[in-house]
Design a protein around this motif. Structure first.
Motif, mmCIF file in Angstrom:
data_model
loop_
_atom_site.group_PDB
_atom_site.id
_atom_site.type_symbol
_atom_site.label_atom_id
_atom_site.label_comp_id
_atom_site.label_asym_id
_atom_site.label_seq_id
_atom_site.Cartn_x
_atom_site.Cartn_y
_atom_site.Cartn_z
ATOM 1 N N ARG A 153 52.952 95.557 -17.995
ATOM 2 C CA ARG A 153 52.437 94.234 -17.644
ATOM 3 C C ARG A 153 53.498 93.139 -17.661
ATOM 4 N N SER A 154 54.761 93.517 -17.941
ATOM 5 C CA SER A 154 55.750 92.455 -18.128
ATOM 6 C C SER A 154 56.318 91.916 -16.821
ATOM 7 N N LEU A 155 56.146 92.657 -15.720
ATOM 8 C CA LEU A 155 56.739 92.206 -14.460
ATOM 9 C C LEU A 155 55.735 92.395 -13.327
ATOM 10 N N LYS A 156 55.551 91.349 -12.523
ATOM 11 C CA LYS A 156 54.641 91.442 -11.364
ATOM 12 C C LYS A 156 55.347 92.150 -10.205
ATOM 13 N N ARG A 157 54.588 92.903 -9.419
ATOM 14 C CA ARG A 157 55.131 93.479 -8.182
ATOM 15 C C ARG A 157 55.695 92.351 -7.326
ATOM 16 N N GLY A 158 56.758 92.647 -6.593
ATOM 17 C CA GLY A 158 57.302 91.656 -5.668
ATOM 18 C C GLY A 158 58.099 90.539 -6.316
ATOM 19 N N SER A 159 58.515 90.726 -7.573
ATOM 20 C CA SER A 159 59.322 89.698 -8.241
ATOM 21 C C SER A 159 60.772 89.732 -7.754
ATOM 22 N N HIS A 160 61.415 88.570 -7.826
ATOM 23 C CA HIS A 160 62.849 88.494 -7.540
ATOM 24 C C HIS A 160 63.567 88.481 -8.886
ATOM 25 N N VAL A 161 64.381 89.502 -9.125
ATOM 26 C CA VAL A 161 64.886 89.733 -10.481
ATOM 27 C C VAL A 161 66.407 89.590 -10.555
ATOM 28 N N LEU A 162 66.849 88.840 -11.576
ATOM 29 C CA LEU A 162 68.277 88.733 -11.883
ATOM 30 C C LEU A 162 68.559 89.613 -13.097
ATOM 31 N N VAL A 163 69.551 90.511 -12.972
ATOM 32 C CA VAL A 163 69.917 91.411 -14.063
ATOM 33 C C VAL A 163 71.133 90.861 -14.805
ATOM 34 N N MET A 174 64.586 100.561 -12.231
ATOM 35 C CA MET A 174 63.360 99.989 -12.788
ATOM 36 C C MET A 174 62.805 98.913 -11.846
ATOM 37 N N ILE A 175 63.673 98.113 -11.278
ATOM 38 C CA ILE A 175 63.231 97.074 -10.339
ATOM 39 C C ILE A 175 62.528 97.716 -9.138
ATOM 40 N N GLU A 176 63.076 98.851 -8.682
ATOM 41 C CA GLU A 176 62.424 99.575 -7.577
ATOM 42 C C GLU A 176 61.049 100.094 -7.992
ATOM 43 N N GLU A 177 60.964 100.623 -9.223
ATOM 44 C CA GLU A 177 59.674 101.119 -9.721
ATOM 45 C C GLU A 177 58.612 100.023 -9.693
ATOM 46 N N PHE A 178 59.046 98.796 -9.914
ATOM 47 C CA PHE A 178 58.112 97.666 -9.921
ATOM 48 C C PHE A 178 58.003 97.009 -8.538
ATOM 49 N N GLU A 179 58.487 97.722 -7.514
ATOM 50 C CA GLU A 179 58.462 97.211 -6.140
ATOM 51 C C GLU A 179 58.957 95.778 -6.080
ATOM 52 N N SER A 180 60.027 95.520 -6.802
ATOM 53 C CA SER A 180 60.590 94.180 -6.851
ATOM 54 C C SER A 180 61.982 94.168 -6.246
ATOM 55 N N GLU A 181 62.583 92.987 -6.231
ATOM 56 C CA GLU A 181 63.831 92.827 -5.510
ATOM 57 C C GLU A 181 64.950 92.372 -6.443
ATOM 58 N N LEU A 182 66.096 93.017 -6.342
ATOM 59 C CA LEU A 182 67.261 92.627 -7.142
ATOM 60 C C LEU A 182 67.958 91.434 -6.481
ATOM 61 N N VAL A 183 68.132 90.357 -7.222
ATOM 62 C CA VAL A 183 68.808 89.182 -6.670
ATOM 63 C C VAL A 183 70.296 89.210 -6.983
ATOM 64 N N GLY A 184 70.650 89.687 -8.159
ATOM 65 C CA GLY A 184 72.061 89.734 -8.533
ATOM 66 C C GLY A 184 72.235 90.372 -9.898
ATOM 67 N N ILE A 185 73.501 90.698 -10.207
ATOM 68 C CA ILE A 185 73.845 91.316 -11.489
ATOM 69 C C ILE A 185 75.012 90.529 -12.074
ATOM 70 N N THR A 186 74.861 90.018 -13.281
ATOM 71 C CA THR A 186 75.994 89.367 -13.932
ATOM 72 C C THR A 186 76.121 89.874 -15.359
ATOM 73 N N VAL A 187 77.351 90.266 -15.729
ATOM 74 C CA VAL A 187 77.606 90.717 -17.101
ATOM 75 C C VAL A 187 78.582 89.760 -17.771
ATOM 76 N N PHE A 188 78.457 89.659 -19.085
ATOM 77 C CA PHE A 188 79.372 88.812 -19.848
ATOM 78 C C PHE A 188 80.790 89.368 -19.733
ATOM 79 N N ALA A 189 80.943 90.681 -19.989
ATOM 80 C CA ALA A 189 82.278 91.271 -19.909
ATOM 81 C C ALA A 189 82.217 92.644 -19.256
#
Lengths: 285, 285
Positions: free
Chosen positions: B199-209, B226-241
């Motif tokens: 229940r934590s993520l709605k289908r079709g969400s735009h997600v930043l990782v 996981m984003i695909e499993e939730f039929e959602s869309e990856l907007v971008g990926i940013t890591v600290f290091a």
């Protein structure tokens, strides 16, 4: 010319008040010197003093917090975030409503909280409410246990402006050497283990413990043992929500914002009321 | 009398500017109507419009962010937090220095980061810096994996004013039903599992990782699944290091604030430089 001069002065005051507000809000519990502000705004210390008096009054009237001002040319200002009693009551009431929603009940009488503890507006208020209780206490670190306590610890730590440390049930290679404690999980009576990176807490620290949910108090008790291992001092314990617990609770002195009174697995209803926070902080009314 | 009248007007403007600044800073990306402010301050909409113009100018000049103002009686204002290029560069440079400290090197070439990612001043800047890259993107949720990604996700989420969700390697009864994905841990080539509450993520969400550290990119790749499993869309990926990685990295499109170039286990030195963030956001210079 006179007019334009005035206009410029007024513009600069507005600019200073806005930037100063932002600057102070981002650096709680930190003394900012008059000299620093005078240089930042290329203004006389007397003007800065007047600005700070205005900010102080508004912060007080609006329940934003206390602006401690140290007078004189060597003085400065320190912002202590707070929250009004009314805002505390409103927030806790709104949480009792949201938590009483039927679909939050999980098997075993647990309550689903992850959505609330992932919402920035909720976390901001949780942080302000908890920090208010410890305004006049010396706190060097906020402690919690992974994973669900982390957002609460982080929010409280940002308002107290001290670091937070995270105990983990699973050791990770990225923590370096750790200290571990065993504790009895109060609700299930199992023996479990928690670890904390050795370098994450200095001996003699004053530690505030926070967590999301407390049933038997076993986890919180484990954190108390950890604080002893680090020859540090427990300042207080505050949890977001406590559950009614039938057995003997291992912790007697704690604060809770909310209390899950009744859980009915048959018709899947939960009853949530205010915890002991309001009484502890504002007294009986 | 004239003077007193002016004094009152000026006092009220100062009060409004201070409180408005605080109010807007706490509600990023939220449209606040002129009507709301007019009632809050018992002032004419024309005065509020003037106030907002002053706040807008100061926010812009000081690199605090963008105040979008919608003109007219039905209008309002929306605060988009940002950070100046200079502040980004200063922050990343200060982090390269702190991370290059000798005693951070852990066995296996890992770097101890828990102290930095438990400091409120560091987390505030991490949040502002990362949020800046996605100012003009639609984002509905920030995603990370427990435990060390959580503080970063929380800080970014507070500046974007969207919720964050946490994937976990260990299932917990307090999450309710979950969806799980398997992923290959890039550095160790083991198959691992991560779960996310249904229940934590709605289908079709735009997600930043976001995450704290990336070596082979396996964990980030798991989040993509996981984003695909939730039929959602990856907007971008940013890591600290990010760490230099010899093998084939599973992720090609990502942003990093910092890069651990060289690790020398013999003399225990680490060399840390800026990641690709500055180039991606501000271009080559």
């Amino acid at each position: 010319m006179q007019n334009r001069g005035n206009q410029k002065v007024k513009t600069r005051r507005s600019d200073r008040l806005i930037d100063m507000t932002r600057f102070l809000l981002e650096r709680p519990h930190t003394l900012i010197s008059l000299t620093y502000f005078a240089e930042r705004y290329e203004s006389a210390k007397s003007s800065i003093s007047e600005d700070l008096a205005i900010v102080k009054r508004t912060f007080k009237n609006r329940g934003i917090g206390i602006l401690e001002t140290i007078p004189g040319a060597a003085g400065g200002a320190r912002f202590i975030p707070s929250i009004s009693e009314e805002e505390c009551r409103d927030f806790i009431e709104s949480m009792t409503t949201e938590m009483s929603e039927q679909d939050r009940l999980l098997p075993g009488g647990y309550v689903y909280l992850s959505d609330l503890l992932g919402r920035p507006d909720v976390l901001r208020q949780v942080g302000r409410v908890i920090a208010r209780q410890y305004l006049d206490k010396q706190i060097d670190a906020v402690m919690t246990v992974a994973t669900k306590g982390v957002p609460i610890a982080q929010s409280v730590s940002s308002y107290l402006n001290v670091p937070f440390v995270i105990l983990r049930r699973d050791s990770k290679i990225t923590e370096g050497s750790t200290v571990s404690v065993n504790y009895v999980s109060g609700s299930s009576e199992r023996i479990e283990k928690m670890e904390l990176s050795k370098r994450s807490l200095k001996r003699g620290s004053h530690v505030l413990v926070v967590d999301d949910f407390m049933k038997g108090g076993g986890t919180v008790n484990g954190m108390k043992s950890m604080i002893e291992e680090f020859e540090s001092e427990l300042v207080g314990i505050t949890v977001f929500a406590e559950a009614t617990f039938e057995g003997h609770r291992m912790i007697d002195e704690y604060t809770s914002l909310l209390k899950v009174d009744k859980v009915n697995a048959l018709d899947k209803t939960i009853h949530v009321s205010a915890g002991n926070y309001l009484e502890k902080v504002f007294g009986n009314q």
